[in-house]
Design an enzyme around this catalytic site. Structure first.
Site, PDB file in Angstrom:
ATOM      1  N   LYS A   1       0.801  -1.240   0.000  1.00 44.97           N
ATOM      2  CA  LYS A   1       0.000   0.000   0.000  1.00 44.97           C
ATOM      3  C   LYS A   1       0.826   1.279   0.000  1.00 44.97           C
ATOM      4  CE  LYS A   1      -3.585  -1.285  -0.541  1.00 44.97           C
ATOM      5  NZ  LYS A   1      -3.900  -2.122  -1.746  1.00 44.97           N
ATOM      6  N   SER A   2       2.059   1.177  -0.469  1.00 45.16           N
ATOM      7  CA  SER A   2       2.941   2.351  -0.473  1.00 45.16           C
ATOM      8  C   SER A   2       3.067   2.990  -1.850  1.00 45.16           C
ATOM      9  CB  SER A   2       4.327   1.937   0.021  1.00 45.16           C
ATOM     10  OG  SER A   2       4.239   1.419   1.316  1.00 45.16           O
TER      11      SER A   2
ATOM     12  N   THR B   1       3.062   0.743  -4.867  1.00 42.98           N
ATOM     13  CA  THR B   1       3.660  -0.294  -5.719  1.00 42.98           C
ATOM     14  C   THR B   1       3.153  -0.225  -7.157  1.00 42.98           C
ATOM     15  OG1 THR B   1       3.131  -1.663  -3.797  1.00 42.98           O
ATOM     16  CG2 THR B   1       4.259  -2.751  -5.642  1.00 42.98           C
ATOM     17  N   ASN B   2       1.814  -0.200  -7.269  1.00 40.17           N
ATOM     18  CA  ASN B   2       1.234  -0.264  -8.619  1.00 40.17           C
ATOM     19  C   ASN B   2       1.408   1.043  -9.375  1.00 40.17           C
ATOM     20  OD1 ASN B   2      -0.278  -3.004  -9.060  1.00 40.17           O
ATOM     21  ND2 ASN B   2      -0.395  -2.459  -6.895  1.00 40.17           N
TER      22      ASN B   2
ATOM     23  N   TRP C   1       5.065 -10.340  -9.104  1.00 36.88           N
ATOM     24  CA  TRP C   1       5.558 -10.357  -7.708  1.00 36.88           C
ATOM     25  C   TRP C   1       6.331 -11.659  -7.501  1.00 36.88           C
ATOM     26  CZ3 TRP C   1       2.014  -6.765  -8.669  1.00 36.88           C
ATOM     27  CH2 TRP C   1       1.950  -5.664  -7.834  1.00 36.88           C
TER      28      TRP C   1
ATOM     29  N   HIS D   1       7.240  -7.233  -2.253  1.00 36.69           N
ATOM     30  CA  HIS D   1       6.975  -6.575  -0.967  1.00 36.69           C
ATOM     31  C   HIS D   1       7.872  -7.181   0.117  1.00 36.69           C
ATOM     32  CE1 HIS D   1       3.416  -4.452  -2.292  1.00 36.69           C
ATOM     33  NE2 HIS D   1       2.637  -5.504  -2.357  1.00 36.69           N
TER      34      HIS D   1
ATOM     35  N   ARG E   1       5.804   5.346   1.803  1.00 38.63           N
ATOM     36  CA  ARG E   1       4.632   6.241   1.944  1.00 38.63           C
ATOM     37  C   ARG E   1       4.384   6.502   3.425  1.00 38.63           C
ATOM     38  NH1 ARG E   1      -1.534   4.688  -0.145  1.00 38.63           N
ATOM     39  NH2 ARG E   1      -2.348   6.808  -0.104  1.00 38.63           N
TER      40      ARG E   1
ATOM     41  N   SER F   1      -4.971   2.691   4.062  1.00 37.64           N
ATOM     42  CA  SER F   1      -5.159   2.025   2.774  1.00 37.64           C
ATOM     43  C   SER F   1      -5.244   0.500   2.970  1.00 37.64           C
ATOM     44  CB  SER F   1      -4.002   2.399   1.842  1.00 37.64           C
ATOM     45  OG  SER F   1      -4.145   1.789   0.601  1.00 37.64           O
TER      46      SER F   1
ATOM     47  N   TYR G   1       5.960   8.233  -1.947  1.00 40.57           N
ATOM     48  CA  TYR G   1       4.644   8.446  -2.593  1.00 40.57           C
ATOM     49  C   TYR G   1       4.333   9.939  -2.600  1.00 40.57           C
ATOM     50  CZ  TYR G   1      -0.496   7.787  -2.975  1.00 40.57           C
ATOM     51  OH  TYR G   1      -1.826   7.813  -3.352  1.00 40.57           O
TER      52      TYR G   1
ATOM     53  N   PHE H   1      -3.540   9.058 -11.506  1.00 40.85           N
ATOM     54  CA  PHE H   1      -4.574   8.267 -10.824  1.00 40.85           C
ATOM     55  C   PHE H   1      -5.766   8.049 -11.760  1.00 40.85           C
ATOM     56  CE2 PHE H   1      -8.157   7.785  -7.821  1.00 40.85           C
ATOM     57  CZ  PHE H   1      -7.674   6.755  -7.043  1.00 40.85           C
TER      58      PHE H   1
ATOM     59  N   MET I   1      -4.935   5.598 -14.588  1.00 42.79           N
ATOM     60  CA  MET I   1      -4.860   4.217 -14.102  1.00 42.79           C
ATOM     61  C   MET I   1      -6.245   3.696 -13.717  1.00 42.79           C
ATOM     62  SD  MET I   1      -1.297   4.111 -11.944  1.00 42.79           S
ATOM     63  CE  MET I   1      -1.647   2.476 -11.279  1.00 42.79           C
TER      64      MET I   1
HETATM   65  S1  PPS Z   1      -0.483  -3.149  -3.023  1.00 45.81           S
HETATM   66  O1  PPS Z   1      -1.767  -3.897  -2.850  1.00 45.81           O
HETATM   67  O2  PPS Z   1       0.320  -3.263  -1.807  1.00 45.81           O
HETATM   68  O3  PPS Z   1       0.262  -3.554  -4.194  1.00 45.81           O
HETATM   69  O4  PPS Z   1      -0.949  -1.624  -3.150  1.00 45.81           O
HETATM   70  P1  PPS Z   1      -0.062  -0.404  -3.669  1.00 45.81           P
HETATM   71  O5  PPS Z   1      -0.131  -0.349  -5.138  1.00 45.81           O
HETATM   72  O6  PPS Z   1       1.269  -0.413  -3.028  1.00 45.81           O
HETATM   73  O7  PPS Z   1      -0.843   0.840  -3.031  1.00 45.81           O
HETATM   74  C1  PPS Z   1      -2.182   1.116  -3.338  1.00 45.81           C
HETATM   75  C2  PPS Z   1      -2.410   2.589  -3.024  1.00 45.81           C
HETATM   76  O8  PPS Z   1      -1.780   3.398  -4.029  1.00 45.81           O
HETATM   77  C3  PPS Z   1      -2.762   4.248  -4.619  1.00 45.81           C
HETATM   78  N1  PPS Z   1      -2.428   4.522  -6.020  1.00 45.81           N
HETATM   79  C4  PPS Z   1      -2.222   5.756  -6.503  1.00 45.81           C
HETATM   80  N2  PPS Z   1      -2.210   6.957  -5.889  1.00 45.81           N
HETATM   81  C5  PPS Z   1      -2.002   8.049  -6.668  1.00 45.81           C
HETATM   82  N3  PPS Z   1      -1.775   7.998  -8.002  1.00 45.81           N
HETATM   83  C6  PPS Z   1      -1.779   6.809  -8.657  1.00 45.81           C
HETATM   84  N4  PPS Z   1      -1.569   6.786  -9.965  1.00 45.81           N
HETATM   85  C7  PPS Z   1      -2.002   5.619  -7.891  1.00 45.81           C
HETATM   86  N5  PPS Z   1      -2.062   4.299  -8.191  1.00 45.81           N
HETATM   87  C8  PPS Z   1      -2.331   3.650  -7.039  1.00 45.81           C
HETATM   88  C9  PPS Z   1      -4.055   3.449  -4.460  1.00 45.81           C
HETATM   89  O9  PPS Z   1      -5.193   4.245  -4.668  1.00 45.81           O
HETATM   90  C10 PPS Z   1      -3.885   2.954  -3.023  1.00 45.81           C
HETATM   91  O10 PPS Z   1      -4.002   4.014  -2.068  1.00 45.81           O
HETATM   92  P2  PPS Z   1      -5.375   4.414  -1.332  1.00 45.81           P
HETATM   93  O11 PPS Z   1      -4.954   5.389  -0.262  1.00 45.81           O
HETATM   94  O12 PPS Z   1      -5.979   3.176  -0.768  1.00 45.81           O
HETATM   95  O13 PPS Z   1      -6.222   5.070  -2.384  1.00 45.81           O
END
Ligand code: PPS
Length: 285
Positions: A44-45, A47-48, A77, A99, A121, A129, A184, A220, A223
């Site tokens: 949740k930091s 990654t994607n 992964w 991770h 993050r 998250s 982040y 965001f 995506m």
């Molecule tokens: S995981 O499941 O651990 O792989 O999740 P991870 O991708 O690390 O984190 C998911 C959070 O990243 C946010 N996210 C983004 N934020 C801003 N911009 C972009 N492009 C973006 N892509 C993913 C996603 O919304 C999750 O955060 P939260 O706070 O839950 O919205």
């Protein structure tokens, strides 16, 4: 098997997608290549988000790849049962995600020139998250109340273990030339500037138009609208799509909408105790 866990070397993993055998293989036998690029994070930091940025940098901003191939195939992964198979078949140069805490990462990293990009993050936002995500993921236990989840998080009684150990462990590599860390919050503050810094680290030259295209296609909104990046294609077996979305809010500081003053202070106390070990400051400090 939903909701069942095992510990591997003191770190918690859900039985559904991980096995002690695969984790041991990854740690001891997986061969890191010099041309590998690893996207490493605590869950949740971001990654994607970083996966999307790296995919787009690889294609010089052209969104063709990110719009046609699911993110988990673009950068598997390594520690997942399924991801490991994909990583072993991936034609080099590989883009991989993990991770894993540093002590469980493939040992062969030490003998390689592979590049690690470590994204961190604000841990209160990670907590929030993760709490939401735990409600929509089918194979993890119910997170319970935010109060009890906060205690699980602070004590490392969550998948992939303690955030503090993860960050302190990985940041131990900060002086290594093949290690790059970014937050982040920095991505949020200046995405094109962050893309330029990542490109410099990777030795990849992109024009200003290409940098802008990376930033635009990794936003965001882009995506969220891309079914190859928003996990809407992931089987209902894994995610309850009715309960929420993977790309939830994508903002900094959402913890303020969820944590009470008491919970926030409790977090700060543990944070200060734990982070003394590192002696670094971050945008959220
Ligand atoms: S995981 O499941 O651990 O792989 O999740 P991870 O991708 O690390 O984190 C998911 C959070 O990243 C946010 N996210 C983004 N934020 C801003 N911009 C972009 N492009 C973006 N892509 C993913 C996603 O919304 C999750 O955060 P939260 O706070 O839950 O919205």
């Amino acid at each position: 098997m939903a909701g069942e866990y095992f510990t591997y070397k003191g770190v918690l993993f859900p039985c559904h997608d991980y096995t002690p055998e695969a984790l041991s293989y990854v740690e001891n036998e997986f061969q890191v290549r010099d041309d590998d690029v690893f996207n490493v994070t605590y869950p949740k930091s971001g990654t994607n988000w970083m996966l999307e940025i790296l995919s787009l940098i690889r294609c010089e901003g052209d969104p063709g790849w990110v719009r046609s191939v699911p993110n988990w195939e673009r950068a598997p992964w390594v520690e997942h049962k399924v991801g490991l198979e994909a990583a072993l078949k991936y034609p080099p140069p590989r883009l991989l995600c993990s991770h894993l805490p540093v002590q469980l990462f493939p040992k062969s990293l030490q003998r390689s020139e592979a590049k690690i990009i470590y994204t961190l993050r604000c841990p209160k936002d990670v907590l929030v998250s993760l709490y939401h995500f735990s409600h929509i993921l089918r194979f993890v236990k119910d997170p319970g109340s935010l109060d009890s989840f906060l205690e699980d998080f602070l004590s490392g009684n969550v998948t992939y273990g303690s955030w503090f150990d993860h960050v302190i462990g990985w940041m131990g590599l900060k002086d290594n030339k093949n290690f790059f860390s970014i937050t982040y919050e920095e991505l949020q503050q200046d995405l094109p500037g962050s893309v330029r810094r990542i490109c410099r680290f990777l030795g990849k030259e992109l024009s200003e138009e290409q940098v802008a295209a990376v930033a635009e296609n990794a936003s965001f909104q882009s995506m969220k609208g891309n079914k190859m990046s928003n996990y809407s294609q992931l089987s209902d077996k894994y995610i309850d799509h009715e309960k929420g979305q993977f790309l939830r809010k994508g903002i900094c500081g959402d913890w303020r909408n969820h944590l009470s003053e008491t919970q926030s202070q409790r977090f700060d106390t543990v944070y200060q105790e734990q982070m003394q070990r590192l002696g670094m400051t971050f945008p959220w400090d």
